[in-house]
Motif scaffolding. Structure first.
Motif, PDB file in Angstrom:
ATOM      1  N   ARG A  97     146.465 -38.364 -15.105  1.00 53.74           N
ATOM      2  CA  ARG A  97     147.055 -39.641 -15.495  1.00 53.74           C
ATOM      3  C   ARG A  97     147.908 -40.214 -14.356  1.00 53.74           C
ATOM      4  O   ARG A  97     147.890 -41.421 -14.085  1.00 53.74           O
ATOM      5  N   ARG A 107     145.625 -41.619 -11.674  1.00 53.99           N
ATOM      6  CA  ARG A 107     145.036 -42.916 -12.013  1.00 53.99           C
ATOM      7  C   ARG A 107     146.041 -44.050 -11.871  1.00 53.99           C
ATOM      8  O   ARG A 107     145.678 -45.149 -11.432  1.00 53.99           O
ATOM      9  N   THR A 129     149.102 -40.413  -5.787  1.00 57.17           N
ATOM     10  CA  THR A 129     147.774 -39.809  -5.639  1.00 57.17           C
ATOM     11  C   THR A 129     147.804 -38.589  -4.720  1.00 57.17           C
ATOM     12  O   THR A 129     146.752 -38.079  -4.324  1.00 57.17           O
ATOM     13  N   LEU A 172     139.087 -43.324  -8.141  1.00 53.85           N
ATOM     14  CA  LEU A 172     139.484 -43.558  -9.526  1.00 53.85           C
ATOM     15  C   LEU A 172     138.371 -43.133 -10.480  1.00 53.85           C
ATOM     16  O   LEU A 172     138.624 -42.445 -11.485  1.00 53.85           O
ATOM     17  N   SER A 201     137.974 -39.323 -10.748  1.00 56.57           N
ATOM     18  CA  SER A 201     139.015 -38.629 -11.504  1.00 56.57           C
ATOM     19  C   SER A 201     138.639 -38.427 -12.967  1.00 56.57           C
ATOM     20  O   SER A 201     139.217 -37.577 -13.653  1.00 56.57           O
ATOM     21  N   TYR A 202     137.669 -39.183 -13.450  1.00 58.61           N
ATOM     22  CA  TYR A 202     137.232 -39.035 -14.842  1.00 58.61           C
ATOM     23  C   TYR A 202     136.176 -37.937 -15.004  1.00 58.61           C
ATOM     24  O   TYR A 202     135.705 -37.691 -16.113  1.00 58.61           O
TER      25      TYR A 202
END
Length: 428
Positions: free
Chosen positions: A293, A296, A335, A400, A403-404
């Motif tokens: 989190r 992001r 980050t 980004l 990261s998922y």
């Protein structure tokens, strides 16, 4: 322990950044002048060449770190980086020994790359594996802040030398002083790291004989997706960070905007302090809302600030340059601060050093290796720094999205007996 990880990383990156900054300010005229208008691009390219040797350093240090321990690798990588840096300060210029000068320079830069590839994984794991489960993010942020501290020191020493010498003296011999001063840092770092206890997690591995004889085999057999995703996440931070750590902003501000060299270096030092604070904040926050989190949030900040950043830099106003760099550092810290904890929790103990180091090294190749070179080429060919902003925005979006594809595992046990070996247990 946290101090040892931070101090050693600071020394490593002071050495690494001194080269990167001088690549933009000095080496084009001292080692690559025969190339004319392409000298600066090739000088920046020598920064990137070393990145291709980072994975080799990561593989070697990762193998030995998973087999012999984190502490031994930290000492060896520190010595390799320090000795290479001191020798760079002694290399004669092209005017003295001809083509041999840039060749020697590049060889020593490669040795720096080998060291940088292996150092981070050991420092990060030493900090995280010593940490309480609910404070891994914060503990892991301490080796991370070695990077902005190294940047602060590198720019500070160069600013001081610049202020005490004429432009002619700086180009003739002044630039060598920061490299030679590295010998003092080597001695200090060596004394600190030799007094550090081995990671308790690795000691358990040693006692239970859970070490893999060839860590790369299970790493790429079961966890190759993590290596790829981890590399893409870091690449997005690294490409953006190398606008200052790789010397591009300094070079652009001095050579294209005609700002005073010392003034620009001071602005970067101020931004390094902001980066340090935001990195610690990112690590602290990662223990409260999760590593990914925070990542992001940082990526969104990077993306939103990218074009305003270059707009402010391009004004040539030193106050606006300070503002641009300070706000630029916020996204970088968010980050970067959670990275050590995230990487440590991604991999099982038997391959943790190899996995963390190789993900980091590949991410550095994809992100930072030629970021200054690409930025210089884009700005030169298009005539605008907004082309550089577009390039960095694309890289940020990739990070980004990546990261998922990794699971956040804060607080998970790091011991060998609690390892989850299946790759699909750590990716989504």
């Amino acid at each position: 322990m946290v101090l040892a990880a931070m101090v050693g990383t600071t020394i490593e990156w002071y050495d690494f950044f001194i080269y990167a900054i001088c690549a933009g300010l000095v080496f084009a005229t001292q080692f690559f002048t025969a190339l004319g208008k392409d000298a600066l691009i090739l000088s920046f390219a020598t920064i990137g060449i070393s990145f291709f040797f980072r994975p080799i350093g990561a593989i070697v240090a990762g193998h030995l770190g998973d087999r012999l321990g984190r502490r031994a690798m930290l000492i060896l990588t520190l010595l390799l980086m320090g000795i290479s840096t001191v020798l760079i300060g002694l290399v004669p210029t092209t005017g003295s020994i001809g083509i041999a000068a840039p060749i020697i320079l590049v060889v020593l830069r490669i040795l720096q790359g080998l060291s940088a590839g292996g150092e981070w994984g050991g420092a990060a794991l030493l900090a995280v594996e010593h940490a309480p489960a609910d404070r891994r993010g914060l503990y892991g942020a301490f080796p991370q802040i070695g990077v902005p501290i190294g940047l602060l020191l590198a720019n500070g020493v160069l600013a001081l030398v610049t202020a005490l010498t004429t432009p002619e003296q700086f180009l003739a011999w002044g630039w060598r002083i920061p490299f030679l001063l590295s010998v003092v840092l080597i001695v200090a770092g060596f004394m600190i790291r030799t007094r550090v206890a081995e990671s308790p997690v690795f000691e358990e591995v040693r006692r239970t004989r859970a070490r893999s004889s060839i860590p790369l085999v299970p790493l790429f057999r079961h966890h190759w997706r993590l290596v790829v995703v981890g590399a893409l996440v870091f690449a997005a931070n690294n490409a953006v960070g190398y606008m200052t750590t790789g010397g591009y902003v300094q070079s652009y501000a001095v050579k294209s905007l005609h700002l005073d060299r010392s003034t620009v270096l001071i602005a970067v030092m101020v931004s390094a302090v902001a980066w340090l604070v935001s990195t610690l904040a990112g690590g602290w926050l990662a223990d409260r809302i999760g590593r990914l989190r925070v990542y992001r949030i940082g990526f969104v900040v990077q993306l939103l600030w990218m074009f305003p950043f270059f707009a402010l830099v391009d004004t040539g106003n030193i106050a606006l340059l300070h503002l641009a760099l300070i706000l630029f550092a916020v996204g970088l810290g968010f980050t970067y601060g959670p990275q050590a904890a995230l990487y440590a929790e991604m991999y099982p103990t038997s391959v943790r050093y190899s996995g963390a180091a190789i993900s980091y090294a590949i991410g550095a190749v994809l992100g930072g290796a030629f970021a200054p070179t690409i930025a210089e080429a884009l700005q030169t060919s298009t005539g605008t720094v907004y082309a550089v902003g577009a390039y960095l925005a694309v890289v940020t979006v990739i990070g980004l999205v990546a990261s998922y594809f990794v699971e956040d595992r804060p607080g998970q046990p790091l011991s060998a007996t609690s390892d989850v070996r299946a790759d699909d247990a750590r990716t989504v």
